[in-house]
Scaffold this active site. Structure first.
Site, PDB file in Angstrom:
ATOM      1  N   ASP A   1      35.278  34.571  44.557  1.00 22.08           N
ATOM      2  CA  ASP A   1      35.903  35.494  45.504  1.00 22.08           C
ATOM      3  C   ASP A   1      35.595  36.955  45.208  1.00 22.08           C
ATOM      4  OD1 ASP A   1      37.510  35.538  43.270  1.00 22.08           O
ATOM      5  OD2 ASP A   1      39.398  35.167  44.330  1.00 22.08           O
ATOM      6  N   ARG A   2      35.102  37.249  43.998  1.00 21.64           N
ATOM      7  CA  ARG A   2      34.783  38.650  43.685  1.00 21.64           C
ATOM      8  C   ARG A   2      33.301  38.932  43.883  1.00 21.64           C
ATOM      9  NH1 ARG A   2      38.244  40.840  38.592  1.00 21.64           N
ATOM     10  NH2 ARG A   2      40.252  40.181  39.408  1.00 21.64           N
TER      11      ARG A   2
ATOM     12  N   LYS B   1      39.622  36.791  49.409  1.00 20.94           N
ATOM     13  CA  LYS B   1      38.468  37.658  49.282  1.00 20.94           C
ATOM     14  C   LYS B   1      37.240  36.770  49.114  1.00 20.94           C
ATOM     15  CE  LYS B   1      39.648  38.582  44.464  1.00 20.94           C
ATOM     16  NZ  LYS B   1      41.068  38.795  44.156  1.00 20.94           N
TER      17      LYS B   1
ATOM     18  N   GLU C   1      40.006  45.290  47.570  1.00 17.16           N
ATOM     19  CA  GLU C   1      40.653  45.827  46.379  1.00 17.16           C
ATOM     20  C   GLU C   1      39.586  46.393  45.459  1.00 17.16           C
ATOM     21  OE1 GLU C   1      44.290  43.698  44.918  1.00 17.16           O
ATOM     22  OE2 GLU C   1      43.003  41.994  45.325  1.00 17.16           O
TER      23      GLU C   1
ATOM     24  N   ASP D   1      32.229  35.985  40.774  1.00 19.88           N
ATOM     25  CA  ASP D   1      33.009  35.581  39.604  1.00 19.88           C
ATOM     26  C   ASP D   1      33.211  34.077  39.516  1.00 19.88           C
ATOM     27  OD1 ASP D   1      34.787  35.325  41.726  1.00 19.88           O
ATOM     28  OD2 ASP D   1      36.527  35.761  40.479  1.00 19.88           O
TER      29      ASP D   1
ATOM     30  N   THR E   1      49.965  37.289  39.830  1.00 24.09           N
ATOM     31  CA  THR E   1      49.245  37.906  40.951  1.00 24.09           C
ATOM     32  C   THR E   1      48.514  36.843  41.768  1.00 24.09           C
ATOM     33  OG1 THR E   1      48.819  39.733  39.417  1.00 24.09           O
ATOM     34  CG2 THR E   1      47.691  39.833  41.524  1.00 24.09           C
TER      35      THR E   1
ATOM     36  N   SER F   1      39.977  32.174  38.096  1.00 22.03           N
ATOM     37  CA  SER F   1      39.138  33.244  38.623  1.00 22.03           C
ATOM     38  C   SER F   1      38.108  33.756  37.619  1.00 22.03           C
ATOM     39  CB  SER F   1      40.036  34.370  39.131  1.00 22.03           C
ATOM     40  OG  SER F   1      39.273  35.364  39.759  1.00 22.03           O
ATOM     41  N   HIS F   2      38.251  34.992  37.220  1.00 20.47           N
ATOM     42  CA  HIS F   2      37.258  35.654  36.370  1.00 20.47           C
ATOM     43  C   HIS F   2      37.553  35.462  34.886  1.00 20.47           C
ATOM     44  CE1 HIS F   2      40.695  38.051  37.450  1.00 20.47           C
ATOM     45  NE2 HIS F   2      40.590  38.650  36.289  1.00 20.47           N
TER      46      HIS F   2
ATOM     47  N   LYS G   1      46.748  27.315  42.015  1.00 19.12           N
ATOM     48  CA  LYS G   1      47.232  28.213  43.046  1.00 19.12           C
ATOM     49  C   LYS G   1      47.444  27.400  44.322  1.00 19.12           C
ATOM     50  CE  LYS G   1      44.398  31.286  45.166  1.00 19.12           C
ATOM     51  NZ  LYS G   1      43.646  32.484  45.433  1.00 19.12           N
TER      52      LYS G   1
ATOM     53  N   ARG H   1      46.538  48.361  33.093  1.00 18.83           N
ATOM     54  CA  ARG H   1      45.460  48.894  33.933  1.00 18.83           C
ATOM     55  C   ARG H   1      45.852  50.288  34.399  1.00 18.83           C
ATOM     56  NH1 ARG H   1      42.738  44.230  34.384  1.00 18.83           N
ATOM     57  NH2 ARG H   1      43.690  42.356  35.270  1.00 18.83           N
TER      58      ARG H   1
ATOM     59  N   ASP I   1      35.371  31.874  40.492  1.00 24.12           N
ATOM     60  CA  ASP I   1      35.721  31.079  41.675  1.00 24.12           C
ATOM     61  C   ASP I   1      35.128  31.641  42.964  1.00 24.12           C
ATOM     62  OD1 ASP I   1      37.387  33.303  41.465  1.00 24.12           O
ATOM     63  OD2 ASP I   1      38.985  32.360  42.621  1.00 24.12           O
TER      64      ASP I   1
HETATM   65  C1  G1P Z   1      43.743  41.210  39.238  1.00 27.42           C
HETATM   66  C2  G1P Z   1      43.303  42.350  40.121  1.00 27.42           C
HETATM   67  C3  G1P Z   1      43.818  42.143  41.528  1.00 27.42           C
HETATM   68  C4  G1P Z   1      43.353  40.797  42.049  1.00 27.42           C
HETATM   69  C5  G1P Z   1      43.756  39.700  41.073  1.00 27.42           C
HETATM   70  C6  G1P Z   1      43.178  38.349  41.473  1.00 27.42           C
HETATM   71  O1  G1P Z   1      45.141  41.164  39.185  1.00 27.42           O
HETATM   72  O2  G1P Z   1      43.743  43.587  39.611  1.00 27.42           O
HETATM   73  O3  G1P Z   1      43.357  43.198  42.341  1.00 27.42           O
HETATM   74  O4  G1P Z   1      43.910  40.537  43.303  1.00 27.42           O
HETATM   75  O5  G1P Z   1      43.271  40.000  39.775  1.00 27.42           O
HETATM   76  O6  G1P Z   1      41.783  38.362  41.506  1.00 27.42           O
HETATM   77  P1  G1P Z   1      45.988  41.783  37.950  1.00 27.42           P
HETATM   78  O7  G1P Z   1      45.457  41.147  36.707  1.00 27.42           O
HETATM   79  O8  G1P Z   1      45.683  43.259  37.956  1.00 27.42           O
HETATM   80  O9  G1P Z   1      47.419  41.486  38.263  1.00 27.42           O
HETATM   81 ZN    ZN Z   2      38.213  35.202  41.469  1.00 24.28          ZN
END
Ligand code: G1P
Ligand code: ZN
Length: 542
Positions: A280-281, A375, A362, A276, A16, A111-112, A124, A495, A278
């Protein structure tokens, strides 16, 4: 320049949001190098190009950046712009790419996901618009990882990442730039800093920003404390750490526990926010009051005219498919377009570039706009600050009056983490087979109107993305959506998203879990979550 023979790794497939693996995985011989060379091969020729490099500061960030610098020099890039200390939040990287008209950027982040020697790392690539690489490019990068024969690297000393300075190695100019300045300057052009400053420096309004020991610490201190005058200490957990202090840098009710505790009713803190790993959240809280990201997005869109950046109005907005339809109601009231995209920020890029939308988001705590192509956590917090300052209301008051005008979309997401890959696949295959027969069937009080697997045709380039999540659309304005995460690094993460609309005259004060309970039971009956996974309850509920 040295050409080094590359072992081929078959699992270098971006998900993703880029390639995410455990640090140990990235440390296999040539693993990082192969992926970076594959990016360079996919965007070749690199000669004459400018590349931005930065990351969220997690464990392995600095080492990875030194490797990327040496490879970028070997691949003959003209210029590298690198955030001081190897740091750039994801939205700041997008901002820098755009501002300096770079050809692209490499962002190092998972990210998170947690950080540390046994935790996660990620790479990325973003294009010259500052947006995450579109699917066609990530597929091309993945193709190169399978065909790679060698990677290029120079043998030079490590570059000092901590001092803002310029140097040259071979044909490449290397600039270490402030990680914060360009981004902070951009924010000042988008919001009414004067009105926010008077809110934050007054006595009646207190806020708390939890940087979760992640990348936004320096950004939030500079903007919220120094530029907007909030008292020192408003930003908590402000020192970025390579392992995020052992925490899980994901701003939700489970992982941002310290903030949630501080924000209990009676705390006297009007606005709570977190970002988060990085940056962006974002999560927004009122005093003893949680604001769901789907609702936050709708509130920002509904009040966009109060923000200087959107003075002249919006032409369109977008949300990912599993995100609740609260945004759609605002769009229809404003008589503007509303797009429904697959999960992942990369799908917003074309819509933003084409000027079809200005604001998007999102359910996964991601909100953003056309100022960058990622984001942007702090941006969302500044939106709320600006809206609250102009309205003179609390987050709870703003949210409740929004529901009174538009009705409320109850929303929750249930995550089942680290489930067996085969179990997840069996569950999905069985559900997929059932889909054609589901329409018209009733489960409890819910009758299925439509059941399908979501596909999206990009309205700008007509590219098709299929298999983007199973949707059960019920006739009583309720939905259940099933997806497998594309960012997890161990096992599968399932999810399940639930939402249901309650009109403005209905009961707007329910706990979402209670409001959605019958829908949750019905989804389990249809998909057999418990039967396939052996799990009786989700690991994380947001
Ligand atoms: C998750 C979130 C998605 C977001 C992505 C990157 O991806 O659900 O909305 O864009 O992290 O932050 P997923 O793990 O669901 O593929
Ligand atoms: Zn992030």
């Amino acid at each position: 320049m040295t050409k080094i023979e590359a072992p081929v790794y078959k699992d270098q497939i971006p998900g993703t949001s880029g390639l995410r693996k455990k640090v140990k995985h990235f440390r296999q011989p040539g693993y990082l190098e192969n992926f970076i060379q594959s990016i360079f091969n996919a965007i070749a020729p690199c000669t004459g190009k400018t590349l931005v490099i930065g990351g969220d500061g997690r464990y392995f960030n600095r080492q990875a950046i030194q490797v990327i610098i040496k490879m970028a020099v070997a691949n003959n890039f003209k210029k590298l712009l690198i955030g001081q200390g190897g740091i750039l939040s994801t939205p700041a990287a997008s901002c820098v790419i755009r501002k300096y008209k770079a050809d692209g950027g490499i962002i190092l982040s998972a990210s998170h996901n947690p950080g540390g020697p046994d935790q996660d790392f990620g790479v990325k690539y973003n294009t010259g618009s500052g947006a995450p690489a579109p699917e066609a490019l990530t597929a091309d990068i993945a193709k190169h990882t399978r065909e790679i024969r060698h990677y290029n690297i120079v043998k030079i000393d490590d570059i000092d990442l901590d001092i803002i300075a310029s140097c040259r190695r071979s044909n490449t100019q290397i600039d270490i730039i402030s990680a914060v300045d360009d981004y902070a300057r951009l924010m000042a052009t988008l919001f009414d800093f004067t009105v926010i400053r008077s809110l934050l420096s007054g006595h009646s309004f207190k806020m708390c920003f939890d940087a979760m020991h992640a990348v936004t610490g320096d950004y939030a201190r500079t903007i919220i404390e120094q530029q907007l005058g909030a008292p020192k200490g408003t930003v908590i957990n402000a020192v970025p750490l390579p392992d995020f202090g052992g925490g899980h840098p994901d701003p939700n009710l489970v992982y941002a526990r310290e903030l949630v505790e501080r924000m209990q009713a009676g705390s006297g803190i009007s606005l709570g926010a977190a970002s988060d790993g990085d940056g962006d959240r974002n999560m927004i809280l009122g005093e003893g009051f949680y604001i769901n990201p789907c609702d936050s997005l709708a509130v920002i869109a509904a009040n966009a005219q109060l923000l200087p950046a959107f003075k002249s109005g919006l032409t369109g907005v977008a949300r990912s498919m599993p995100t609740s339809r609260a945004l759609d109601r605002v769009a229809s009231a404003l008589d503007i377009d509303c797009y429904e995209t697959p999960t992942g920020w990369k799908y917003f890029g074309n819509l933003l570039d084409a000027g079809k939308i200005q604001i998007c988001g999102e359910e996964s705590f991601g909100t953003g706009a056309n100022h960058v192509r990622e984001k942007d956590g702090l941006w969302a917090v500044l939106c709320w600050l600006n809206i609250l300052a102009v309205k003179g209301k609390t987050p709870e008051q703003v949210m409740r009056s929004h529901w009174k005008s538009y009705g409320r979309d109850y929303f929750t997401r249930h995550d089942y983490e680290g489930i067996d890959l085969d179990d997840a696949e069996n569950m999905f295959n069985t559900l997929q087979e059932k889909l054609p027969a589901l329409a018209g069937q009733t489960f409890g009080s819910h009758r299925v109107g439509q059941a399908d697997n979501f596909s999206y045709v990009d309205p700008v380039d007509n590219s098709l993305s299929s298999n983007q999540g199973v949707r059960l659309l019920f006739e009583n304005n309720a939905r259940a959506v099933f997806r497998l995460s594309g960012t997890g690094t161990s096992g599968a993460t399932l999810r399940i998203y639930f939402d249901r609309f309650e009109h403005a005259g209905g009961n707007l004060d329910l706990d979402p879990q209670a409001a959605l309970n019958s829908l949750i039971e019905c989804a389990d009956e249809i998909a057999g979550i418990n039967a396939f996974t052996g799990r009786s309850k989700p690991d994380v509920i947001t």
